[in-house]
Scaffold this active site. Structure first.
Site, PDB file in Angstrom:
ATOM      1  CG  ASP A  89      -2.002   1.029   1.138  1.00  0.00           C
ATOM      2  OD1 ASP A  89      -2.134   1.668   0.076  1.00  0.00           O
ATOM      3  OD2 ASP A  89      -2.717   1.209   2.136  1.00  0.00           O
ATOM      4  CG  ASP A 262      -5.827  -4.735   2.614  1.00  0.00           C
ATOM      5  OD1 ASP A 262      -5.362  -4.247   3.663  1.00  0.00           O
ATOM      6  OD2 ASP A 262      -6.475  -4.060   1.790  1.00  0.00           O
ATOM      7  CB  CYS A 300     -11.631 -24.382  11.164  1.00  0.00           C
ATOM      8  SG  CYS A 300     -10.000 -23.776  10.656  1.00  0.00           S
ATOM      9  CB  CYS A 302      -6.426 -24.210  10.855  1.00  0.00           C
ATOM     10  SG  CYS A 302      -6.936 -23.717  12.524  1.00  0.00           S
ATOM     11  CB  CYS A 305      -9.567 -26.000  14.407  1.00  0.00           C
ATOM     12  SG  CYS A 305     -10.086 -24.270  14.520  1.00  0.00           S
ATOM     13  CG  HIS A 331      -8.868 -20.112  13.963  1.00  0.00           C
ATOM     14  ND1 HIS A 331      -9.479 -21.163  13.305  1.00  0.00           N
ATOM     15  CD2 HIS A 331      -9.851 -19.216  14.245  1.00  0.00           C
ATOM     16  CE1 HIS A 331     -10.779 -20.933  13.199  1.00  0.00           C
ATOM     17  NE2 HIS A 331     -11.037 -19.756  13.763  1.00  0.00           N
TER      18      HIS A 331
END
Length: 362
Positions: A89, A262, A300, A302, A305, A331
């Site tokens: 940015d 974003d 989830c 991940c 989790c 997560h």
């Protein structure tokens, strides 16, 4: 940069961007690594959370560590050890947020550092030069953002300056490996949005961003103007909605035909004990989770989790252990990346409306 649009389902789009440091499938979420780091996570963790592209910020990198250090390090990719695509940015939003510390004119903006009060000058040209020098894949133009609600005069000035600076940024380009995106402004004024879009689309740049939203308006207003803004941008170029990072807001924006997002939100939530799930968000410090031995989000897969429980994370936060913010940040980023993967699959299969409604109605 090349962009290929593979499939549309309603206004939702599935595409591929091929950049200098890799391929990005869209729609995609970019975790924010403001100062060259996604807070709390190593580059390997960011990769394992299925992030395709990371965002950093010119304002912060300009002040610290500075251009000389980044060039000596071999560019931002090597400095932060991220080998995938990077977008920076321009720092325009940070300068906007420093209202009391900056002076705006037609040529650029002069501001005082929030670190030590030192004076700095941003122009469209030197901001492009900075981004090219550190070797990023996508560079954003220097723009002028206004806080909502805004007066018609301030919106008109934002559109005028941002359009002129986009033109000057395009003329300042020297590095073909860095793709320049222009930024639409216009607040909650339809005609101002239309004027801004016409001015930047005429430049025929590789991509376009929608700025000036998620800065004080209601969710309904943001959704309406995100859809309007997307409709004003070319179909064959990527569309990027800046600063949006909740589950509902991203799904609604994909439904508008937007490709890139974003936000600091998922990692900020992670550091502050707020867990994101498909069914909503909750504060892990609450007493209800002290003996809750279920995963953060049962849907989830991940590492967090499948390995830990809500009770364990609640304990980490209550004990002031740094592992708690790290795990929850991981997560939250993983969740948004999984959401984007499933969105791409649904668009490809022609089942976008079913997927969208399953998320928004939850």
């Amino acid at each position: 940069m090349t962009f290929e649009l593979h499939k549309t389902d309603g206004r939702a789009r599935r595409g591929t961007m091929t950049l200098t440091h890799g391929v990005v499938e869209s729609p995609t979420f970019m975790p924010v690594g403001t100062t060259g780091t996604v807070k709390g996570l190593t580059p390997e963790e960011v990769r394992s959370a299925h992030s395709q592209i990371v965002l950093a910020n010119v304002y912060h990198l300009w002040l610290r560590p500075g251009l000389d250090v980044l060039i000596e390090a071999g560019g931002l990719h090597r400095f932060m050890q991220w080998n995938g695509p990077l977008l920076t940015d321009s720092g325009g939003f940070q300068v906007f947020s420093l209202e009391s510390r900056r002076k705006l004119d037609d040529e650029g903006v002069t501001f005082s550092s929030h670190l030590d009060g030192s004076r700095h000058r941003f122009t469209p040209e030197n901001v492009v030069a900075f981004q090219e020098a550190i070797g990023v894949d996508i560079a954003m133009q220097l723009d002028v953002c206004v806080k909502l609600p805004a007066t018609p005069q301030s919106i008109d000035e934002s559109v005028r300056l941002s359009a002129e600076w986009a033109k000057r940024s395009a003329q300042a380009r020297t590095r073909s490996e860095t793709a320049l995106f222009a930024i639409m402004q216009g607040g909650l004024d339809e005609r101002a949005r239309e004027r801004s879009a016409r001015a930047i689309v005429d430049l025929d740049l590789p991509g376009y961003a929608i700025g000036g939203l998620s800065v004080g308006e209601t969710r309904e207003e943001m959704h309406r103007f995100a859809c309007l803004s997307a409709s004003l941008l070319p179909e064959h170029k990527p569309r990027y909605l800046m600063g949006v990072g909740t589950v509902r807001d991203i799904v609604m924006a994909v439904d508008c035909g937007i490709d890139m997002f974003d936000c600091v939100y998922p990692t900020r939530c992670g550091r502050n004990g707020r867990a994101m799930t498909r069914d909503g968000e909750f504060a892990i410090r609450n007493a209800a989770y002290v003996r809750d031995f279920s995963p953060v989000d049962p849907t989830c897969d991940c590492y967090v989790c499948v390995t830990f429980t809500r009770a364990y994370l609640a304990h980490l936060f209550r004990a002031g252990e740094m592992l708690g913010p790290r795990l929850l940040s991981y997560h939250n980023v993983y969740l948004l990346n999984s959401l984007m993967r499933e969105a791409r699959e649904a668009i490809g299969a022609g089942t976008w409306n079913v997927f969208r409604d399953s998320v928004l109605i939850a």
